[in-house]
Write an enzyme that holds these catalytic residues in place. Sequence first.
Site, PDB file in Angstrom:
ATOM      1  N   LYS A 209      -5.111 -19.830  24.044  1.00 21.76           N
ATOM      2  CA  LYS A 209      -4.528 -19.081  23.863  1.00 21.76           C
ATOM      3  C   LYS A 209      -3.438 -19.919  25.540  1.00 21.76           C
ATOM      4  CE  LYS A 209      -4.765 -16.588  19.844  1.00 21.76           C
ATOM      5  NZ  LYS A 209      -3.151 -17.768  18.980  1.00 21.76           N
TER       6      LYS A 209
ATOM      7  N   ARG B 178       0.630  -1.886  -0.234  1.00 23.01           N
ATOM      8  CA  ARG B 178      -0.073   0.029  -0.101  1.00 23.01           C
ATOM      9  C   ARG B 178       0.866   1.036   0.068  1.00 23.01           C
ATOM     10  NH1 ARG B 178      -3.735  -0.098   4.926  1.00 23.01           N
ATOM     11  NH2 ARG B 178      -2.303  -1.692   5.783  1.00 23.01           N
TER      12      ARG B 178
ATOM     13  N   LYS C 171      -2.200 -30.014   6.968  1.00 24.39           N
ATOM     14  CA  LYS C 171      -0.808 -30.339   7.139  1.00 24.39           C
ATOM     15  C   LYS C 171      -0.571 -31.443   7.327  1.00 24.39           C
ATOM     16  CE  LYS C 171      -1.448 -26.736  12.058  1.00 24.39           C
ATOM     17  NZ  LYS C 171      -0.444 -26.298  12.099  1.00 24.39           N
TER      18      LYS C 171
ATOM     19  N   HIS D 100      -5.248 -23.467   7.060  1.00 26.60           N
ATOM     20  CA  HIS D 100      -4.343 -24.085   6.821  1.00 26.60           C
ATOM     21  C   HIS D 100      -4.109 -25.962   7.958  1.00 26.60           C
ATOM     22  CE1 HIS D 100      -3.099 -21.628  11.148  1.00 26.60           C
ATOM     23  NE2 HIS D 100      -2.007 -23.156  10.862  1.00 26.60           N
TER      24      HIS D 100
ATOM     25  N   HIS E 199     -10.633 -24.805  12.222  1.00 29.62           N
ATOM     26  CA  HIS E 199      -9.524 -25.617  11.501  1.00 29.62           C
ATOM     27  C   HIS E 199     -10.004 -27.122  13.205  1.00 29.62           C
ATOM     28  CE1 HIS E 199      -6.674 -22.174  10.629  1.00 29.62           C
ATOM     29  NE2 HIS E 199      -6.642 -21.679  11.915  1.00 29.62           N
TER      30      HIS E 199
ATOM     31  N   LYS F 209      -9.045 -17.276   5.898  1.00 34.43           N
ATOM     32  CA  LYS F 209      -9.962 -17.687   7.703  1.00 34.43           C
ATOM     33  C   LYS F 209      -9.859 -15.833   7.800  1.00 34.43           C
ATOM     34  CE  LYS F 209      -8.821 -18.954  10.713  1.00 34.43           C
ATOM     35  NZ  LYS F 209      -7.336 -18.508  11.580  1.00 34.43           N
TER      36      LYS F 209
HETATM   37  C1  BG6 Z   1      -4.308 -19.583  12.938  1.00 35.00           C
HETATM   38  C2  BG6 Z   1      -5.015 -18.495  14.280  1.00 35.00           C
HETATM   39  O1  BG6 Z   1      -5.294 -20.214  12.104  1.00 35.00           O
HETATM   40  O2  BG6 Z   1      -4.120 -20.258  13.782  1.00 35.00           O
HETATM   41  C3  BG6 Z   1      -3.992 -18.057  15.135  1.00 35.00           C
HETATM   42  O3  BG6 Z   1      -5.633 -16.402  13.557  1.00 35.00           O
HETATM   43  C4  BG6 Z   1      -3.376 -19.343  15.526  1.00 35.00           C
HETATM   44  O4  BG6 Z   1      -4.508 -17.363  16.328  1.00 35.00           O
HETATM   45  C5  BG6 Z   1      -2.834 -20.304  14.071  1.00 35.00           C
HETATM   46  O5  BG6 Z   1      -2.214 -19.269  16.511  1.00 35.00           O
HETATM   47  C6  BG6 Z   1      -2.630 -21.670  15.317  1.00 35.00           C
HETATM   48  O6  BG6 Z   1      -1.840 -22.036  13.674  1.00 35.00           O
HETATM   49  P1  BG6 Z   1      -0.648 -23.052  14.267  1.00 35.00           P
HETATM   50  O7  BG6 Z   1      -0.485 -23.638  12.258  1.00 35.00           O
HETATM   51  O8  BG6 Z   1       0.241 -22.884  14.538  1.00 35.00           O
HETATM   52  O9  BG6 Z   1      -1.306 -24.671  15.011  1.00 35.00           O
END
Ligand code: BG6
Length: 484
Positions: A334, A45, A178, A174, A236, A144
């Site tokens: 977290k 940007r 994995k 994502h 997830h 997401k």
């Molecule tokens: C993300 C979340 O999608 O996944 C994050 O927004 C999270 O808050 C992360 O920390 C965790 O991903 P991974 O692959 O490190 O378990």
Amino acid sequence: MLKAFDFVIFGGAGDLALRKLIPGLYRAYCNDELPEGTRIFGTCRRQEAVAEYQDKVRAAAEQHLRKGEFVAETWDRFAKMIHPLFLDISSRDEHWDKMAEILKSGNDNRVFYLSTPPSVFGVCCKHISESDLISPTTRVVVEKPLGYDAASADAINTEIGEYFDEKSIYRIDHYLGKEAVQNLLTLRFANGIFEHLWDAKTIDHVQISLCETVGLEGRASFYDDAGAMRDMVQNHLLQLLCLVAMESPNKLTADSIRSEKIKVLESLRALQGDAVKWHTVRGQYAAGEMDGKAVPGYLDELGKDSNTETFVAIRAHIDNWRWSKVPFYLRTGKRLKERFAEIVIQYKDVSHEVYPESAGGVTPNRLVIRLQPEESIQMVLMSKNLEKHETELTPVVLNLNLAEKYKHFVSDAYKRLMLDAAAGDPSLFIHRAEVDAAWGWVDPIIEAWQRPENKPMAYPAGSWGPEASEELLSGDGRSWFNMD
Ligand code: BG6
């Protein structure tokens, strides 16, 4: 064979691009997976960001790649593929024309990765379309969280759908990239024993835990709007639940897999009103200690008051013949004690105990699929303790550690998914109907959480979450499996 492609990252100087996308593409390059002629574009940007871009992506890669992966000469060759572009996504000006000119002279196999807030997805797709950049081999990848609830997700999907047809929209989660997650399908559908031992007759319950040690990581404003439910459960955790619970697809095609996942989401027993209090736990971390260091609480990190949850535990049920009365315990949070992600399939006890009490008792078998920190599959079985003359039973672990078995393989979910998008394989991406069904289950829970009695409970950073999370299971005569 993957054809050379143009990969355009909107939000090219953003956190995700720097931490995951460009390092992932570098790994693909090191692995000879980027065809000759592939180009990577990162939009910025600010004009200054363009000038600083190469230095910035290099510094980020050095920081985020694992030890030994960053090799200066290899990076310098790879970096020739990367081109920063100055562009304001929301104003369709001459910079869009310039980008269009560059792209039209390149590869027709094209991926637009929207690593931006969802609020600009619509306008970005509109401008891509007005710049005449959509061909049958163009795909758009969207990050997401897709929306804030079912209605906003639907609005975003409709907006994107005005310019791209469903088969060109790649909604990324994502976790699906994995390797251990994909291996779950192999484990289930390529091993007769599990095909036959995967239902309410044999399984007592399932636990899925995505535990993190990190806190806000500089994403305060995004996170405080979202909370753990929208950030981790809606996507997830529910995706993992689908892969554990779904029926065998008749083929390994995107359509077959997705339609089985949708059936699971649609069979999730609705939680609403009073039921939410009994089947869910919300938490928010308070100050605590991790690795011997004092850690501030969520509100201190945020700098204001908030009711956002940083921890969720849920007892879910899937109302179909296979899972009748089998609870699925889901948990994410977290600032928990350890970082680990794991699926535990807890089998039922033996029907008749032949061993005397003095043998120590039988622990039910457990299949543990660990996604993080290492990827492994463990089966906990009972064995005779060979060191004892008297019969003593002891649980032993059969451990397939995939990291040890495939020493040279560096697993990278984003790399995998970016290459799939470039190859036009949507199997590991989410269909619109999955997004709708997931929100359909999550929304009433979030709504009930607005009641004062459902405020998040404080838990100390460095713990396993609120006490109530333990009680959710202990009330059923069960307990969470933790790392320690
Ligand atoms: C993300 C979340 O999608 O996944 C994050 O927004 C999270 O808050 C992360 O920390 C965790 O991903 P991974 O692959 O490190 O378990």
